[in-house]
Design a protein around this motif. Structure first.
Motif, PDB file in Angstrom:
ATOM      1  N   MET A  19       0.819  -1.204   0.000  1.00 34.31           N
ATOM      2  CA  MET A  19       0.000   0.000   0.000  1.00 34.31           C
ATOM      3  C   MET A  19       0.858   1.261   0.000  1.00 34.31           C
ATOM      4  N   ALA A  20       1.927   1.259   0.798  1.00 34.02           N
ATOM      5  CA  ALA A  20       2.778   2.448   0.870  1.00 34.02           C
ATOM      6  C   ALA A  20       3.430   2.730  -0.478  1.00 34.02           C
ATOM      7  N   GLN A  27       0.796   9.378  -5.727  1.00 30.36           N
ATOM      8  CA  GLN A  27       1.123  10.771  -5.437  1.00 30.36           C
ATOM      9  C   GLN A  27       1.908  11.399  -6.579  1.00 30.36           C
ATOM     10  N   ASN A  28       2.882  10.672  -7.105  1.00 26.06           N
ATOM     11  CA  ASN A  28       3.705  11.230  -8.170  1.00 26.06           C
ATOM     12  C   ASN A  28       2.977  11.266  -9.501  1.00 26.06           C
ATOM     13  N   LEU A  29       2.122  10.302  -9.753  1.00 24.65           N
ATOM     14  CA  LEU A  29       1.324  10.354 -10.981  1.00 24.65           C
ATOM     15  C   LEU A  29       0.390  11.557 -10.962  1.00 24.65           C
ATOM     16  N   LEU A  89      11.367   5.067  -8.706  1.00 25.66           N
ATOM     17  CA  LEU A  89      10.628   4.006  -8.017  1.00 25.66           C
ATOM     18  C   LEU A  89      10.621   2.721  -8.840  1.00 25.66           C
ATOM     19  N   LEU A  90      10.423   2.860 -10.144  1.00 22.42           N
ATOM     20  CA  LEU A  90      10.425   1.688 -11.014  1.00 22.42           C
ATOM     21  C   LEU A  90      11.791   1.005 -11.005  1.00 22.42           C
TER      22      LEU A  90
END
Length: 248
Positions: A19-20, A27-29, A89-90
């Motif tokens: 979830m985090a 948030q970034n999208l 992140l990816l």
């Protein structure tokens, strides 16, 4: 008619993504798409994880124009940072991804190389003349080489050396913002971060204080310090300045 933009994350599934982590992507999208009140979460689709957003009908042209700017590298600083963060992140998730429009997965509007992005090689160390800004928080040393420390927000610069004469003059400006001039030895690691190994000070200037309150704000940002809980931080800073005229 509303429009959908979907972030395709080639990692996890809707059932396995933490979830985090999902919240970070969301948030970034949202920041990358902009127009906060017009962008809504719609659903999570499988294969691997597809984060679907819905854009209000009346705001579709504005969001479309905004994301086109981001694709060209002309987006706002916030959108550009968000795009970079999604790619980071990816990479951490050992994945790649892309954003597509409506239900056409082949229409990849923005592509994130993620784990496949080129990794910078280590560079240096090398010497380069330059400057460092920060609040002088330490002047110490018993021999001919004196060691200094500067604090700039959460960044603490250490490995700074100078001679006794310069240190004596600098010590009169303890807990004040200064700019030091000299030669630094720098290293760029494989993550692209620049690391200061050491810095030799030749000269300095005292930065014109914007306001004593601005200095207090910087000191409050230092993690683990007592400044945030002080009842009278301005008085404490003034007292430190009055006492900080010698070497420590």
């Amino acid at each position: 008619m509303s429009k959908n933009y979907t972030l395709y994350i080639k990692a996890y599934t809707p059932e396995t993504i933490p979830m985090a982590r999902l919240a970070q992507y969301m948030q970034n999208l949202a920041a990358m798409l902009g127009h906060d009140t017009a962008v809504h979460f719609d659903t999570l689709k499988p294969g691997s994880t597809q984060l679907v957003t819905r854009i209000d009908h009346e705001d579709v042209p504005k969001v479309a124009a905004h994301i086109a700017q981001v694709k060209r590298g002309e987006g706002s600083p916030e959108a550009t940072r968000a795009k970079t963060e999604i790619d980071r992140l990816l990479a951490e998730d050992n994945a790649t991804g892309f954003v597509y429009e409506d239900d056409d997965e082949s229409a990849e509007i923005i592509v994130f190389p993620g784990v496949n992005r080129p990794r910078p090689t280590t560079y240096g160390p090398f010497n380069q003349e330059g400057t460092l800004d920060g609040i002088l928080i330490s002047v110490s040393g018993a021999d001919q080489t004196v060691h200094l420390q500067l604090q700039n927000g959460e960044i603490k610069y250490t490995g700074i050396d100078t001679n006794r004469d310069t240190a004596r003059r600098l010590a009169k400006h303890m807990y004040e913002p200064v700019r030091i001039y000299g030669t630094g030895r720098w290293l760029r690691d494989q993550e692209g971060h620049w690391i200061l190994k050491k810095f030799r000070v030749d000269n300095f200037t005292v930065l014109a204080p914007d306001d004593l309150k601005d200095t207090i704000v910087q000191m409050r940002e230092i993690k683990g310090s007592d400044w945030a809980s002080m009842d009278d931080p301005i008085g404490a800073l003034k007292a430190l300045r009055e006492k900080g005229n010698g070497l420590h």
